[in-house]
Design an enzyme around this catalytic site. Sequence first.
Site, PDB file in Angstrom:
ATOM      1  N   GLY A  88       9.294   1.163   8.481  1.00 27.53           N
ATOM      2  CA  GLY A  88       8.304   2.166   8.854  1.00 27.53           C
ATOM      3  C   GLY A  88       8.253   2.361  10.365  1.00 27.53           C
ATOM      4  O   GLY A  88       8.360   1.398  11.128  1.00 27.53           O
ATOM      5  N   GLN A  89       8.045   3.597  10.764  1.00 23.64           N
ATOM      6  CA  GLN A  89       7.823   3.906  12.183  1.00 23.64           C
ATOM      7  C   GLN A  89       6.515   3.275  12.677  1.00 23.64           C
ATOM      8  O   GLN A  89       6.296   3.121  13.867  1.00 23.64           O
ATOM      9  CB  GLN A  89       7.787   5.422  12.368  1.00 23.64           C
ATOM     10  CG  GLN A  89       7.706   5.865  13.810  1.00 23.64           C
ATOM     11  CD  GLN A  89       7.105   7.245  13.946  1.00 23.64           C
ATOM     12  OE1 GLN A  89       7.605   8.204  13.341  1.00 23.64           O
ATOM     13  NE2 GLN A  89       6.024   7.361  14.706  1.00 23.64           N
ATOM     14  N   HIS A 115       4.046   1.238   2.223  1.00 23.24           N
ATOM     15  CA  HIS A 115       5.200   0.551   1.618  1.00 23.24           C
ATOM     16  C   HIS A 115       5.807   1.419   0.515  1.00 23.24           C
ATOM     17  O   HIS A 115       7.032   1.505   0.376  1.00 23.24           O
ATOM     18  CB  HIS A 115       4.772  -0.782   1.005  1.00 23.24           C
ATOM     19  CG  HIS A 115       4.205  -1.778   1.976  1.00 23.24           C
ATOM     20  ND1 HIS A 115       2.893  -2.158   1.954  1.00 23.24           N
ATOM     21  CD2 HIS A 115       4.774  -2.462   3.000  1.00 23.24           C
ATOM     22  CE1 HIS A 115       2.679  -3.056   2.905  1.00 23.24           C
ATOM     23  NE2 HIS A 115       3.796  -3.257   3.556  1.00 23.24           N
ATOM     24  N   HIS A 143       0.853  -1.182   0.000  1.00 23.62           N
ATOM     25  CA  HIS A 143       0.000   0.000   0.000  1.00 23.62           C
ATOM     26  C   HIS A 143       0.892   1.236   0.000  1.00 23.62           C
ATOM     27  O   HIS A 143       2.128   1.117  -0.109  1.00 23.62           O
ATOM     28  CB  HIS A 143      -0.956  -0.036   1.193  1.00 23.62           C
ATOM     29  CG  HIS A 143      -0.276  -0.309   2.510  1.00 23.62           C
ATOM     30  ND1 HIS A 143       0.646   0.554   3.062  1.00 23.62           N
ATOM     31  CD2 HIS A 143      -0.354  -1.364   3.374  1.00 23.62           C
ATOM     32  CE1 HIS A 143       1.085   0.071   4.210  1.00 23.62           C
ATOM     33  NE2 HIS A 143       0.500  -1.107   4.425  1.00 23.62           N
TER      34      HIS A 143
HETATM   35  P1  AMP Z   1       4.710  -5.234   6.474  1.00 20.41           P
HETATM   36  O1  AMP Z   1       4.541  -5.593   5.041  1.00 20.41           O
HETATM   37  O2  AMP Z   1       3.448  -4.919   7.179  1.00 20.41           O
HETATM   38  O3  AMP Z   1       5.602  -6.189   7.217  1.00 20.41           O
HETATM   39  O4  AMP Z   1       5.503  -3.852   6.467  1.00 20.41           O
HETATM   40  C1  AMP Z   1       6.705  -3.695   5.779  1.00 20.41           C
HETATM   41  C2  AMP Z   1       7.301  -2.374   6.140  1.00 20.41           C
HETATM   42  O5  AMP Z   1       6.398  -1.327   5.790  1.00 20.41           O
HETATM   43  C3  AMP Z   1       7.585  -2.230   7.645  1.00 20.41           C
HETATM   44  O6  AMP Z   1       8.826  -1.569   7.820  1.00 20.41           O
HETATM   45  C4  AMP Z   1       6.431  -1.378   8.106  1.00 20.41           C
HETATM   46  O7  AMP Z   1       6.735  -0.612   9.263  1.00 20.41           O
HETATM   47  C5  AMP Z   1       6.205  -0.489   6.908  1.00 20.41           C
HETATM   48  N1  AMP Z   1       4.850   0.051   6.934  1.00 20.41           N
HETATM   49  C6  AMP Z   1       3.691  -0.627   7.074  1.00 20.41           C
HETATM   50  N2  AMP Z   1       2.641   0.223   7.113  1.00 20.41           N
HETATM   51  C7  AMP Z   1       3.154   1.467   7.025  1.00 20.41           C
HETATM   52  C8  AMP Z   1       2.584   2.778   7.029  1.00 20.41           C
HETATM   53  N3  AMP Z   1       1.282   2.983   7.138  1.00 20.41           N
HETATM   54  N4  AMP Z   1       3.419   3.839   6.906  1.00 20.41           N
HETATM   55  C9  AMP Z   1       4.753   3.644   6.791  1.00 20.41           C
HETATM   56  N5  AMP Z   1       5.361   2.443   6.778  1.00 20.41           N
HETATM   57  C10 AMP Z   1       4.568   1.365   6.901  1.00 20.41           C
END
Ligand code: AMP
Length: 284
Positions: free
Chosen positions: A154-155, A37, A34
């Site tokens: 991501g934070q 990412h 999304h």
């Molecule tokens: P995930 O696919 O959920 O494991 O996330 C992959 C990376 O994207 C991780 O570093 C998350 O912190 C980051 N991430 C997920 N959602 C967001 C968001 N809304 N804003 C910024 N970074 C994000």
Amino acid sequence: MLLLNKIDDVRKNIKDWKEEKYTIGLVPTMGALHKGHASLIKKAKETCDKVIVSIFVNPIQFGPNEDYDKYPRTIEKDSELCRELGVDIIFAPAPEEMYGENKKLSNNEFTFIYPAYNYVDCMCGKSRPGHFDGVATVVMKLFNITKADYAFFGQKDAQQLFILKQVVKDLNLDINIISCPIVRETDGLALSSRNTYLSETERKNAITISKALFKIKELYETGIKDTNIMFDTAISILNKDIDLEYLEFRNFETFEKVNELKKNTLIAIAAKSGKTRLIDNIIL
Ligand code: AMP
């Protein structure tokens, strides 16, 4: 853009890139990409010559009763987005490629990375035992496979970010961890691949999570610092159907709990809307 499933194929490309002295950026994800990412990928593109996005729903970071099987897998759509953003390689391995065939994915048969207990045995780690061991293990594998110079996180996953920074520091890894701000919907809801699980009502209720965080920030800016007052305010804002797991105030440099808010305090929430577990935070 290359879509690669095999570690050896990634390594061949990396070898060429290293010979050319290109800087390499890694964006680890579980897919169902999304705009959150996308913001990490854009930052990686700005910072590095070459960008690798890993898409891997990592079995060892899911608990037995969690959503590993139903986690959204949308590789075609993800590939389109990555191509548009100028990604050089998507690395999308099968679990067997990462962990071998016929292995029991436990520390009896596989080597794990165990981050420092103080950072793991709290917040998300309390309700998800083993989660951060699984995250740290897969991320270290990805660092080794890609030999990235920079990795972008991501934070949104603040505890994960803190833990990974610690692992990199404690193990003297030669990689820069770059933290990227949370991307939100216009109504404040933090973007997450799990938001697709929410019904219309659950989504509406979920907005109160970010509302509570924004209110705390607003009060802090008027000079209020007491975390008890902040806690009570947040509770009064959260929709009654939101099931709060934790609301914590921590120093984002030491991860210690604080009673008074100040600069660099992490205010983190985990809560369920319906059956969906959501996390969000702000750092002052
Ligand atoms: P995930 O696919 O959920 O494991 O996330 C992959 C990376 O994207 C991780 O570093 C998350 O912190 C980051 N991430 C997920 N959602 C967001 C968001 N809304 N804003 C910024 N970074 C994000």
